[in-house]
Design a protein around this motif. Structure first.
Motif, PDB file in Angstrom:
ATOM      1  N   GLY A   1       5.195  -1.959  -9.074  1.00  0.00           N
ATOM      2  CA  GLY A   1       4.351  -2.017  -7.891  1.00  0.00           C
ATOM      3  C   GLY A   1       5.043  -2.190  -6.565  1.00  0.00           C
ATOM      4  O   GLY A   1       4.373  -2.295  -5.534  1.00  0.00           O
TER       5      GLY A   1
ATOM      6  N   SER B   1       0.855  -1.186   0.000  1.00  0.00           N
ATOM      7  CA  SER B   1       0.000   0.000   0.000  1.00  0.00           C
ATOM      8  C   SER B   1       0.887   1.230   0.000  1.00  0.00           C
ATOM      9  O   SER B   1       2.112   1.143   0.128  1.00  0.00           O
TER      10      SER B   1
ATOM     11  N   ARG C   1       1.420  -3.436 -11.112  1.00  0.00           N
ATOM     12  CA  ARG C   1       1.024  -3.435  -9.701  1.00  0.00           C
ATOM     13  C   ARG C   1       1.125  -4.849  -9.139  1.00  0.00           C
ATOM     14  O   ARG C   1       0.958  -5.851  -9.856  1.00  0.00           O
TER      15      ARG C   1
ATOM     16  N   ALA D   1      -5.201  -3.695  -5.635  1.00  0.00           N
ATOM     17  CA  ALA D   1      -3.883  -3.110  -5.898  1.00  0.00           C
ATOM     18  C   ALA D   1      -3.796  -2.508  -7.297  1.00  0.00           C
ATOM     19  O   ALA D   1      -3.126  -1.492  -7.510  1.00  0.00           O
TER      20      ALA D   1
ATOM     21  N   ALA E   1      -0.004  -7.140  -5.447  1.00  0.00           N
ATOM     22  CA  ALA E   1      -0.820  -7.089  -4.237  1.00  0.00           C
ATOM     23  C   ALA E   1       0.005  -7.271  -2.968  1.00  0.00           C
ATOM     24  O   ALA E   1      -0.283  -6.654  -1.943  1.00  0.00           O
TER      25      ALA E   1
END
Length: 242
Positions: free
Chosen positions: A51, A43, A79, A114, A81
């Motif tokens: 990412g 995040s 990206r 994500a 996760a």
């Protein structure tokens, strides 16, 4: 009402358990607090190309990690996760080699969260392909499962056999970056029957893990050669250097 009563009865007989450790949780397909903390979800500020998390705050300009700045990626955005370590690594390995296909749907929802900035323009979702001999041995392609659930959840166009792996490649585990890229050279092409579907379209490539990016590079190159207007990548987990 009957459906709610049925679901309640099922939950009493089969209470929801953590995907990572089988501890009881509040809802199906969830993680307990401990496993969630060990899953290393990404995040905040991230590299626009792959990412990985970056220090500092977003400033409205494109930010790329050192690795993405040192080599040109054939995709525009990427990206991931999770970081590929600890519980996240265990979940990926369970999906990939442990027949835990039940992980595909929740994992796809993590990818969707994500990769939200990459889902504009109705991209054509395409999984990284397996060679038919490896697919026969493994019985399923975990990347295809992730792509299927992601496209369904995000209501995107999906073409599972858009790409074709025409060469049997050795395991890339333990290989150097140069060896990985050499092994994937001309190993993946656009499927002859479907290549026209990519012309002028944005393609979103989906895979379980990104390490060097060699496999995704081979896929992105094939998409570009088939006329894709743009290529983006979304993966469940990203390997990072210590």
């Amino acid at each position: 009402m009957l459906r709610a009563q049925f679901q309640t009865a099922v939950s009493l007989v089969y209470p929801p358990k953590c995907l990572g450790c089988d501890e009881l949780v509040e809802q199906d397909f969830g993680l307990c607090g401990t496993c969630w903390g060990e899953a290393h979800f990404i995040s905040g500020t991230v590299c626009e190309g792959c990412g990985v998390p970056l220090p500092g705050d977003e400033d409205g300009h494109r930010l790329d990690c050192d690795e993405c700045m040192s080599m040109a990626r054939p995709w525009s955005q990427g990206r991931a996760a999770m970081l590929y370590k600890d519980k996240a690594r265990n979940l990926v390995m369970a999906l990939k080699h442990g027949d835990r296909t039940d992980l595909a749907a929740p994992a796809a929802s993590w990818i969707e969260r994500a990769a939200a900035p990459l889902l504009r323009d109705n991209p054509l979702v395409c999984p990284v392909p397996l060679h038919w001999s490896r697919l026969l041995k493994r019985r399923y392609n975990q990347s295809a499962l992730l792509a299927e659930h992601l496209s369904r959840q995000a209501r995107l166009d999906h073409w599972p056999d858009m790409l074709k792996r025409v060469k049997v490649t050795p395991s890339l585990e333990g290989k150097t970056r140069a060896q990985r890229f050499s092994a994937l050279n001309q190993a993946i092409v656009a499927h002859p029957r479907h290549r026209t579907l990519m012309q002028g379209r944005v393609v979103l490539l989906v895979d379980d893990v990104m390490t060097s990016g060699a496999t995704l590079t081979a896929c992105a190159d094939a998409c570009r050669a088939a006329g894709a207007a743009d290529v983006r990548v979304a993966v469940l987990a990203r390997v990072t250097r210590a």
